[in-house]
Scaffold this active site. Sequence first.
Site, PDB file in Angstrom:
ATOM      1  CE  LYS A 107      -4.479   0.730   0.080  1.00  0.00           C
ATOM      2  NZ  LYS A 107      -5.492  -0.144  -0.539  1.00  0.00           N
ATOM      3  N   GLY A 219     -21.077   6.377   2.289  1.00  0.00           N
ATOM      4  CA  GLY A 219     -20.176   6.778   1.206  1.00  0.00           C
ATOM      5  C   GLY A 219     -20.935   6.929  -0.094  1.00  0.00           C
ATOM      6  N   GLY A 221     -18.730   7.332  -3.115  1.00  0.00           N
ATOM      7  CA  GLY A 221     -17.610   7.411  -4.041  1.00  0.00           C
ATOM      8  C   GLY A 221     -17.667   6.255  -5.022  1.00  0.00           C
ATOM      9  CG  ASN A 222     -14.797   3.366  -7.782  1.00  0.00           C
ATOM     10  OD1 ASN A 222     -14.586   2.264  -7.285  1.00  0.00           O
ATOM     11  ND2 ASN A 222     -14.922   3.541  -9.079  1.00  0.00           N
TER      12      ASN A 222
HETATM   13  P1  NAD Z   1     -13.802   7.605  -2.910  1.00  0.00           P
HETATM   14  O1  NAD Z   1     -12.791   8.630  -2.545  1.00  0.00           O
HETATM   15  O2  NAD Z   1     -14.231   7.472  -4.324  1.00  0.00           O
HETATM   16  O3  NAD Z   1     -15.139   7.802  -2.035  1.00  0.00           O
HETATM   17  C1  NAD Z   1     -15.142   7.930  -0.655  1.00  0.00           C
HETATM   18  C2  NAD Z   1     -16.538   8.343  -0.242  1.00  0.00           C
HETATM   19  O4  NAD Z   1     -16.621   8.348   1.187  1.00  0.00           O
HETATM   20  C3  NAD Z   1     -16.949   9.735  -0.707  1.00  0.00           C
HETATM   21  O5  NAD Z   1     -18.289   9.725  -1.101  1.00  0.00           O
HETATM   22  C4  NAD Z   1     -16.778  10.577   0.553  1.00  0.00           C
HETATM   23  O6  NAD Z   1     -17.607  11.723   0.559  1.00  0.00           O
HETATM   24  C5  NAD Z   1     -17.218   9.567   1.594  1.00  0.00           C
HETATM   25  N1  NAD Z   1     -16.801   9.905   2.955  1.00  0.00           N
HETATM   26  C6  NAD Z   1     -15.604  10.346   3.392  1.00  0.00           C
HETATM   27  N2  NAD Z   1     -15.650  10.548   4.711  1.00  0.00           N
HETATM   28  C7  NAD Z   1     -16.896  10.227   5.120  1.00  0.00           C
HETATM   29  C8  NAD Z   1     -17.552  10.221   6.367  1.00  0.00           C
HETATM   30  N3  NAD Z   1     -16.947  10.590   7.502  1.00  0.00           N
HETATM   31  N4  NAD Z   1     -18.851   9.810   6.412  1.00  0.00           N
HETATM   32  C9  NAD Z   1     -19.491   9.444   5.277  1.00  0.00           C
HETATM   33  N5  NAD Z   1     -18.920   9.425   4.072  1.00  0.00           N
HETATM   34  C10 NAD Z   1     -17.632   9.803   3.991  1.00  0.00           C
HETATM   35  O7  NAD Z   1     -13.210   6.226  -2.361  1.00  0.00           O
HETATM   36  P2  NAD Z   1     -13.553   4.759  -2.828  1.00  0.00           P
HETATM   37  O8  NAD Z   1     -12.597   4.362  -3.891  1.00  0.00           O
HETATM   38  O9  NAD Z   1     -15.005   4.600  -3.067  1.00  0.00           O
HETATM   39  O10 NAD Z   1     -13.133   3.933  -1.525  1.00  0.00           O
HETATM   40  C11 NAD Z   1     -13.973   3.822  -0.387  1.00  0.00           C
HETATM   41  C12 NAD Z   1     -13.430   2.762   0.557  1.00  0.00           C
HETATM   42  O11 NAD Z   1     -13.297   1.530  -0.155  1.00  0.00           O
HETATM   43  C13 NAD Z   1     -12.055   3.041   1.143  1.00  0.00           C
HETATM   44  O12 NAD Z   1     -12.001   2.450   2.429  1.00  0.00           O
HETATM   45  C14 NAD Z   1     -11.111   2.295   0.204  1.00  0.00           C
HETATM   46  O13 NAD Z   1      -9.884   1.968   0.825  1.00  0.00           O
HETATM   47  C15 NAD Z   1     -11.964   1.069  -0.067  1.00  0.00           C
HETATM   48  N6  NAD Z   1     -11.616   0.345  -1.300  1.00  0.00           N
HETATM   49  C16 NAD Z   1     -11.643   0.965  -2.517  1.00  0.00           C
HETATM   50  C17 NAD Z   1     -11.365   0.224  -3.652  1.00  0.00           C
HETATM   51  C18 NAD Z   1     -11.457   0.813  -5.036  1.00  0.00           C
HETATM   52  O14 NAD Z   1     -11.273   0.066  -5.999  1.00  0.00           O
HETATM   53  N7  NAD Z   1     -11.792   2.081  -5.184  1.00  0.00           N
HETATM   54  C19 NAD Z   1     -11.009  -1.132  -3.543  1.00  0.00           C
HETATM   55  C20 NAD Z   1     -11.014  -1.726  -2.284  1.00  0.00           C
HETATM   56  C21 NAD Z   1     -11.322  -0.978  -1.166  1.00  0.00           C
END
Ligand code: NAD
Length: 428
Positions: A107, A219, A221-222
């Site tokens: 990481k 959340g 996000g993605n």
């Molecule tokens: P992202 O940055 O696209 O989205 C994060 C989301 O969380 C956003 O909507 C943000 O507004 C929200 N957020 C942040 N703080 C918050 C809070 N206190 N309360 C509520 N919402 C909050 O990130 P992502 O890629 O969607 O990743 C989200 C999680 O999934 C992370 O823990 C990441 O490590 C994990 N993850 C992501 C992937 C990937 O492929 N993107 C793969 C495995 C794990």
Amino acid sequence: MSSKPFNAFEMAQAQFDKVADLLGLDQPTNDLLRQPLREYHFSLPVRMDDGTIKVFRGFRVQHNDARGPGKGGIRFHPQETIDTVRALAMWMTWKCAVVNIPLGGSKGGVICEPHNLSQREQEGLCRAWVRQISRDVGPVVDVPAPDVMTSGQHMLWMLDEYEWIHRGKYPGFITGKPVGMGGSLGRTEATGYGVVFTIREALKEMGIRPQDTVACVQGFGNVAQYAIELYRQIGGTVTCVSCWNQEDQQPYCFRKKDGIDLDELRGVSDRFGGIDKNKAAALGYEVLPGDAWIEQEVDILIPAALENSITGDNAGLISKRVKLIAEGANGPTTPAADHILHERRIVAIPDFLANAGGVTCSYLEQVQSNMNYFWEKDEVLGKLDVMMTSAYIAVSEMARKRKLSMRDAAYVISIARVAQACKDRGWA
Ligand code: NAD
């Protein structure tokens, strides 16, 4: 209530220790797997738009590469710490092992606030990160990917810098690249869709039809958006989502009791997954406090935002109706909360299984990049479904056979696989 600040690495080690005992791991294997094999800390000087130089702090942690090159994302986050990166690297090792792909766990991170950086400054940061670590990462050593607040564009800048340094084309160096520039179709959807493949299998085992279920997602996000997309396609209804509000520096929940409209909410959100509070309210959404997501009257909770969301302090607020928690985020549930969920017989599909779709698709991207031949989206998502479903079934069978929680069963499978690889190599 504990006043000690949350430490993700201590939590990852506590989870490991529990299963190491269960497996009766010998001391050398235990010592090897409890800590990262290697870690790099470095300074990243970046020329800012106003002409000054700002020095950021960056990390890369390689937890274990006995089963193959390290694999893991790079996070840009103002509260990044080395212990968070260590924990996430360790979870990557278990994640790759549980879906049985030939990769290890790494990481990376940079302490920064991307909201306050221009695109040019972010490009400078990406290139500086690669310059510092380019000798110790690479397609057969350690393969980075996007994570929180990094995207395909960031990966492309990093790839470009790596290729300038190494004088060649190495599309297998990094994953999550834009499609057409070495990226794989399906990668954007992969993590969220993977979460839903596991939800679908869990509901099947419970004898519940997806169309009879309602979910709430932390959340937007993605991961959250694509989980919502596929969950709705298989018949489910999402009534509440939450996200961080940059302006107010606090999270909010957005609720529509008869179901949110994904496209409508996407239309009022920014590229960081932040929903515009006023526009959402104008569309008829109730705007609730950020912690309201956990107490919603739903069948399924999908924490898909950040670590340390379900704790010993708030797990008691979870509605009696909740039967399933699918951890889209990494490390959303603390061991104290896990204990409460177990007692309440709420099934928790652990993060490193539920969100393994991303790394599985990254592996498929790397395979395609290395052979310079790219598959259609259906082929990628079909392979992803098979791999995620097989992993889910193996964990579920182990949980039943050894009367373990899904988390402990997943750990038993992964740790045993990694321990065996270390033994076979003569490392332990
Ligand atoms: P992202 O940055 O696209 O989205 C994060 C989301 O969380 C956003 O909507 C943000 O507004 C929200 N957020 C942040 N703080 C918050 C809070 N206190 N309360 C509520 N919402 C909050 O990130 P992502 O890629 O969607 O990743 C989200 C999680 O999934 C992370 O823990 C990441 O490590 C994990 N993850 C992501 C992937 C990937 O492929 N993107 C793969 C495995 C794990």
